[in-house]
Motif scaffolding. Structure first.
Motif, PDB file in Angstrom:
ATOM      1  N   ASP A  19      13.925   0.372  -5.091  1.00  0.00           N
ATOM      2  CA  ASP A  19      14.269   0.966  -3.797  1.00  0.00           C
ATOM      3  C   ASP A  19      13.329   0.340  -2.776  1.00  0.00           C
ATOM      4  O   ASP A  19      12.133   0.663  -2.745  1.00  0.00           O
ATOM      5  CB  ASP A  19      14.059   2.486  -3.817  1.00  0.00           C
ATOM      6  CG  ASP A  19      15.175   3.229  -4.523  1.00  0.00           C
ATOM      7  OD1 ASP A  19      16.298   2.719  -4.559  1.00  0.00           O
ATOM      8  OD2 ASP A  19      14.911   4.325  -5.060  1.00  0.00           O
ATOM      9  N   LEU A  20      13.826  -0.569  -1.983  1.00  0.00           N
ATOM     10  CA  LEU A  20      12.978  -1.241  -1.008  1.00  0.00           C
ATOM     11  C   LEU A  20      12.407  -0.233  -0.013  1.00  0.00           C
ATOM     12  O   LEU A  20      12.981   0.844   0.201  1.00  0.00           O
ATOM     13  CB  LEU A  20      13.772  -2.325  -0.286  1.00  0.00           C
ATOM     14  CG  LEU A  20      14.362  -3.413  -1.205  1.00  0.00           C
ATOM     15  CD1 LEU A  20      15.214  -4.388  -0.401  1.00  0.00           C
ATOM     16  CD2 LEU A  20      13.272  -4.149  -1.967  1.00  0.00           C
ATOM     17  N   GLN A  21      11.274  -0.578   0.574  1.00  0.00           N
ATOM     18  CA  GLN A  21      10.585   0.352   1.471  1.00  0.00           C
ATOM     19  C   GLN A  21      11.537   0.863   2.553  1.00  0.00           C
ATOM     20  O   GLN A  21      12.263   0.111   3.183  1.00  0.00           O
ATOM     21  CB  GLN A  21       9.395  -0.344   2.132  1.00  0.00           C
ATOM     22  CG  GLN A  21       8.559   0.594   3.009  1.00  0.00           C
ATOM     23  CD  GLN A  21       7.296  -0.081   3.503  1.00  0.00           C
ATOM     24  OE1 GLN A  21       6.579  -0.720   2.753  1.00  0.00           O
ATOM     25  NE2 GLN A  21       7.018   0.055   4.790  1.00  0.00           N
ATOM     26  N   GLY A  22      11.525   2.178   2.741  1.00  0.00           N
ATOM     27  CA  GLY A  22      12.407   2.796   3.732  1.00  0.00           C
ATOM     28  C   GLY A  22      13.737   3.238   3.171  1.00  0.00           C
ATOM     29  O   GLY A  22      14.580   3.753   3.914  1.00  0.00           O
ATOM     30  N   PHE A  23      13.923   3.075   1.852  1.00  0.00           N
ATOM     31  CA  PHE A  23      15.203   3.402   1.221  1.00  0.00           C
ATOM     32  C   PHE A  23      14.993   4.186  -0.064  1.00  0.00           C
ATOM     33  O   PHE A  23      13.932   4.132  -0.691  1.00  0.00           O
ATOM     34  CB  PHE A  23      15.970   2.118   0.882  1.00  0.00           C
ATOM     35  CG  PHE A  23      16.466   1.345   2.065  1.00  0.00           C
ATOM     36  CD1 PHE A  23      17.769   1.480   2.528  1.00  0.00           C
ATOM     37  CD2 PHE A  23      15.614   0.472   2.736  1.00  0.00           C
ATOM     38  CE1 PHE A  23      18.220   0.759   3.613  1.00  0.00           C
ATOM     39  CE2 PHE A  23      16.058  -0.258   3.827  1.00  0.00           C
ATOM     40  CZ  PHE A  23      17.365  -0.109   4.274  1.00  0.00           C
ATOM     41  N   GLY A  24      16.042   4.876  -0.477  1.00  0.00           N
ATOM     42  CA  GLY A  24      16.061   5.521  -1.776  1.00  0.00           C
ATOM     43  C   GLY A  24      14.951   6.523  -1.975  1.00  0.00           C
ATOM     44  O   GLY A  24      14.672   7.375  -1.117  1.00  0.00           O
ATOM     45  N   TYR A  25      14.272   6.413  -3.112  1.00  0.00           N
ATOM     46  CA  TYR A  25      13.256   7.382  -3.515  1.00  0.00           C
ATOM     47  C   TYR A  25      11.840   6.827  -3.346  1.00  0.00           C
ATOM     48  O   TYR A  25      10.881   7.408  -3.869  1.00  0.00           O
ATOM     49  CB  TYR A  25      13.502   7.805  -4.966  1.00  0.00           C
ATOM     50  CG  TYR A  25      14.909   8.322  -5.191  1.00  0.00           C
ATOM     51  CD1 TYR A  25      15.254   9.634  -4.900  1.00  0.00           C
ATOM     52  CD2 TYR A  25      15.910   7.473  -5.660  1.00  0.00           C
ATOM     53  CE1 TYR A  25      16.544  10.110  -5.080  1.00  0.00           C
ATOM     54  CE2 TYR A  25      17.210   7.929  -5.843  1.00  0.00           C
ATOM     55  CZ  TYR A  25      17.523   9.245  -5.548  1.00  0.00           C
ATOM     56  OH  TYR A  25      18.810   9.697  -5.727  1.00  0.00           O
TER      57      TYR A  25
ATOM     58  N   ASN B  11       0.809  -1.229   0.000  1.00  0.00           N
ATOM     59  CA  ASN B  11       0.000   0.000   0.000  1.00  0.00           C
ATOM     60  C   ASN B  11       0.834   1.267   0.000  1.00  0.00           C
ATOM     61  O   ASN B  11       0.366   2.324   0.407  1.00  0.00           O
ATOM     62  CB  ASN B  11      -0.957   0.009   1.206  1.00  0.00           C
ATOM     63  CG  ASN B  11      -1.939  -1.141   1.165  1.00  0.00           C
ATOM     64  OD1 ASN B  11      -2.543  -1.400   0.129  1.00  0.00           O
ATOM     65  ND2 ASN B  11      -2.104  -1.830   2.289  1.00  0.00           N
ATOM     66  N   ARG B  12       2.058   1.157  -0.479  1.00  0.00           N
ATOM     67  CA  ARG B  12       2.923   2.329  -0.610  1.00  0.00           C
ATOM     68  C   ARG B  12       3.520   2.366  -2.005  1.00  0.00           C
ATOM     69  O   ARG B  12       3.612   1.347  -2.692  1.00  0.00           O
ATOM     70  CB  ARG B  12       4.050   2.299   0.431  1.00  0.00           C
ATOM     71  CG  ARG B  12       3.573   2.438   1.857  1.00  0.00           C
ATOM     72  CD  ARG B  12       4.742   2.727   2.773  1.00  0.00           C
ATOM     73  NE  ARG B  12       4.348   2.741   4.169  1.00  0.00           N
ATOM     74  CZ  ARG B  12       5.168   3.073   5.169  1.00  0.00           C
ATOM     75  NH1 ARG B  12       6.423   3.394   4.925  1.00  0.00           N
ATOM     76  NH2 ARG B  12       4.739   3.068   6.416  1.00  0.00           N
ATOM     77  N   LYS B  13       3.968   3.551  -2.399  1.00  0.00           N
ATOM     78  CA  LYS B  13       4.600   3.706  -3.696  1.00  0.00           C
ATOM     79  C   LYS B  13       6.058   3.254  -3.603  1.00  0.00           C
ATOM     80  O   LYS B  13       6.835   3.785  -2.815  1.00  0.00           O
ATOM     81  CB  LYS B  13       4.531   5.169  -4.143  1.00  0.00           C
ATOM     82  CG  LYS B  13       3.118   5.659  -4.411  1.00  0.00           C
ATOM     83  CD  LYS B  13       3.113   7.128  -4.810  1.00  0.00           C
ATOM     84  CE  LYS B  13       1.693   7.636  -5.053  1.00  0.00           C
ATOM     85  NZ  LYS B  13       1.690   9.082  -5.373  1.00  0.00           N
ATOM     86  N   LEU B  14       6.378   2.265  -4.427  1.00  0.00           N
ATOM     87  CA  LEU B  14       7.734   1.721  -4.469  1.00  0.00           C
ATOM     88  C   LEU B  14       8.413   2.213  -5.744  1.00  0.00           C
ATOM     89  O   LEU B  14       7.931   1.982  -6.852  1.00  0.00           O
ATOM     90  CB  LEU B  14       7.683   0.193  -4.446  1.00  0.00           C
ATOM     91  CG  LEU B  14       8.997  -0.517  -4.132  1.00  0.00           C
ATOM     92  CD1 LEU B  14       9.288  -0.424  -2.632  1.00  0.00           C
ATOM     93  CD2 LEU B  14       8.945  -1.977  -4.564  1.00  0.00           C
ATOM     94  N   HIS B  15       9.525   2.896  -5.575  1.00  0.00           N
ATOM     95  CA  HIS B  15      10.279   3.426  -6.711  1.00  0.00           C
ATOM     96  C   HIS B  15      11.145   2.322  -7.299  1.00  0.00           C
ATOM     97  O   HIS B  15      11.878   1.634  -6.584  1.00  0.00           O
ATOM     98  CB  HIS B  15      11.151   4.596  -6.239  1.00  0.00           C
ATOM     99  CG  HIS B  15      12.045   5.161  -7.291  1.00  0.00           C
ATOM    100  ND1 HIS B  15      13.367   4.804  -7.412  1.00  0.00           N
ATOM    101  CD2 HIS B  15      11.810   6.061  -8.279  1.00  0.00           C
ATOM    102  CE1 HIS B  15      13.913   5.460  -8.411  1.00  0.00           C
ATOM    103  NE2 HIS B  15      12.992   6.222  -8.958  1.00  0.00           N
ATOM    104  N   ILE B  16      11.052   2.134  -8.625  1.00  0.00           N
ATOM    105  CA  ILE B  16      11.892   1.144  -9.289  1.00  0.00           C
ATOM    106  C   ILE B  16      12.610   1.789 -10.465  1.00  0.00           C
ATOM    107  O   ILE B  16      12.110   2.733 -11.086  1.00  0.00           O
ATOM    108  CB  ILE B  16      11.079  -0.081  -9.776  1.00  0.00           C
ATOM    109  CG1 ILE B  16      10.012   0.327 -10.790  1.00  0.00           C
ATOM    110  CG2 ILE B  16      10.438  -0.807  -8.601  1.00  0.00           C
ATOM    111  CD1 ILE B  16       9.277  -0.861 -11.405  1.00  0.00           C
ATOM    112  N   GLU B  17      13.801   1.295 -10.759  1.00  0.00           N
ATOM    113  CA  GLU B  17      14.582   1.772 -11.879  1.00  0.00           C
ATOM    114  C   GLU B  17      14.714   0.632 -12.881  1.00  0.00           C
ATOM    115  O   GLU B  17      15.100  -0.478 -12.517  1.00  0.00           O
ATOM    116  CB  GLU B  17      15.942   2.281 -11.405  1.00  0.00           C
ATOM    117  CG  GLU B  17      15.801   3.283 -10.262  1.00  0.00           C
ATOM    118  CD  GLU B  17      16.878   4.345 -10.252  1.00  0.00           C
ATOM    119  OE1 GLU B  17      17.997   4.052 -10.677  1.00  0.00           O
ATOM    120  OE2 GLU B  17      16.585   5.474  -9.800  1.00  0.00           O
TER     121      GLU B  17
END
Length: 309
Positions: A87-93, A38-44
Motif C-alpha cells: 500500500d503506497l504511502q497515502g493509500f490503503g492500510y 520514516n513511515r509504516k508501509l503496509h505490505i501484503e
C-alpha cells in the motif's frame, strides 16, 4: 453496500470478481509492515512456499490499493509465484493521511519493498504495477535498479504532455495549475482535493456502480494533496529515458481503456530499448475490467514471460 470500514474491499469481490477471492486472500496473504520514508508501509505477502520462485512486486494505481489487486495476484500465487503488494504511502492500510504522498515518495516505497523482497526470497525479482503503478514501476527501476524484469498492466509516460493535456480533467490548464499547487501546497501543508476532480474515475471500469463505489472507499485514492498533484508532473520524468532501458519488459494493455488509452502505452512501448519486450493488447478490456477472462489472460502472459527469463 454490504461491507464498510476496513472490510470495504470485500464489496468488489462479492459483486464483481468472485467471493472466493475473499477466502483465498485469508488463506494466502500475510500482512506485514516495513519502514519507508520514516513511515509504516503496509505490505501484503503471498508466499508460494518456494523462496527460489520468482517474486512479483506489484504496485496499485492512483485509485486503488493493494487488496483491490486480488484478481491480478491470486491466480499468480496459485501458479507458484511469490508476490508482494504494498500500500503506497497515502493509500490503503499504510500509516499517514490519505492522499498525502509525492511521486518520489512512491518510488522510495517500491525500492524499499524490493529490498525487503530480496531479504525474504531468493528468486528473480519482477517489478510491476497496474494503472499508475506501471509508470511508477518503470520510474523505480530506472532510478534504483535491483530487479530482473518489468511487468506492467498499462505503461505510459507521465511526462508526456499530450497525455496530461488530453486525459486529465484539467486539460489545457494542467501546466498552468502546477505553480499554483506548489505555492498552495507549501503554504497549506497537506491540503487535499478529491482525486477525481483531477482524474476522472468514471472510466475506471465498465461498471458505473463500481466506479462510484471506489469514490466512497476509505482505503482508496479518494484524495490527493496539492503537493502530490504537482509531483505527478514535476517529478515523474524517468531518470533513464525509455530508449535506454534494457531489462526484459512485459506490457499488457486493455484494448478499450478510456482512462489511459492504448495510444499512450503503444507510444511508450515502442520507445523501450529492451531487446526482450512483449506487448499484449486485450480487445474489449476496460482499464480495470470486471470480466475475469482478462485476468486469466494476464496470468497466462505473465507466466509465459516469467518462465522465459
Amino acid at each position: 453496500m454490504k461491507y464498510s470500514g476496513e472490510d470495504f474491499w470485500k464489496n468488489y469481490m462479492e459483486n464483481w470478481f468472485g467471493a472466493e477471492l475473499i477466502s483465498k486472500w485469508s488463506e494466502y496473504a500475510t500482512e506485514e509492515t516495513i519502514i519507508s520514508n520514516n513511515r509504516k508501509l503496509h505490505i501484503e505477502i503471498y508466499d508460494a512456499d518456494n523462496p527460489n520462485s520468482p517474486t512479483l512486486i506489484f504496485a496499485h494505481g492512483i485509485a486503488g490499493y493493494a487488496r483491490l489487486l486480488l484478481p491480478f495476484l491470486i491466480p499468480l500465487r496459485e501458479k507458484g509465484y511469490n508476490i508482494i503488494a504494498p500500500d503506497l504511502q497515502g493509500f490503503g492500510y499504510s500509516e499517514g493521511l490519505k492522499g498525502d504522498f509525492e511521486w518520489d515518495v512512491h518510488l522510495q516505497n517500491l525500492s524499499d519493498t524490493i529490498n525487503y523482497a530480496k531479504q525474504r526470497f531468493s528468486g528473480k525479482v519482477i517489478l510491476g504495477g497496474a494503472s499508475m503503478g506501471g509508470p511508477l514501476a518503470y520510474a523505480t527501476a530506472a532510478r534504483f535498479g535491483g530487479i530482473d524484469a518489468l511487468a506492467c498492466w498499462c505503461l505510459w509516460d507521465f511526462s508526456d504532455k499530450e497525455f496530461m493535456l488530453n486525459e486529465t480533467n484539467t486539460k489545457n490548464f494542467t501546466y498552468l495549475l502546477i505553480p499554483v499547487f506548489r505555492i498552495l501546497g507549501s503554504v497549506m501543508g497537506n491540503f487535499r482535493l478529491k482525486t477525481y476532480t483531477l482524474v476522472s474515475y468514471d472510466t475506471l471500469s465498465d461498471s458505473s456502480e463500481m466506479n462510484s463505489l471506489v469514490k466512497e472507499d476509505p482505503q482508496a485514492g479518494t484524495h490527493i494533496s496539492l503537493k502530490g498533484a504537482a509531483s505527478l508532473v514535476t517529478q515523474s520524468k524517468p531518470d533513464i529515458p525509455h530508449h535506454d532501458f534494457k531489462l526484459p519488459v512485459l506490457v499488457v494493455q486493455p484494448g478499450s481503456d478510456r482512462m489511459t488509452p492504448v495510444k499512450y502505452t503503444k507510444k511508450t512501448f515502442s520507445k523501450l530499448g529492451s531487446e526482450k519486450k512483449r506487448y499484449i493488447e486485450l480487445a474489449g478490456a476496460e482499464h480495470f475490467p470486471t470480466n475475469n477472462q482478462f485476468y486469466k489472460k494476464w496470468t497466462e502472459e505473465f507466466d509465459h514471460f516469467a518462465c522465459s527469463l
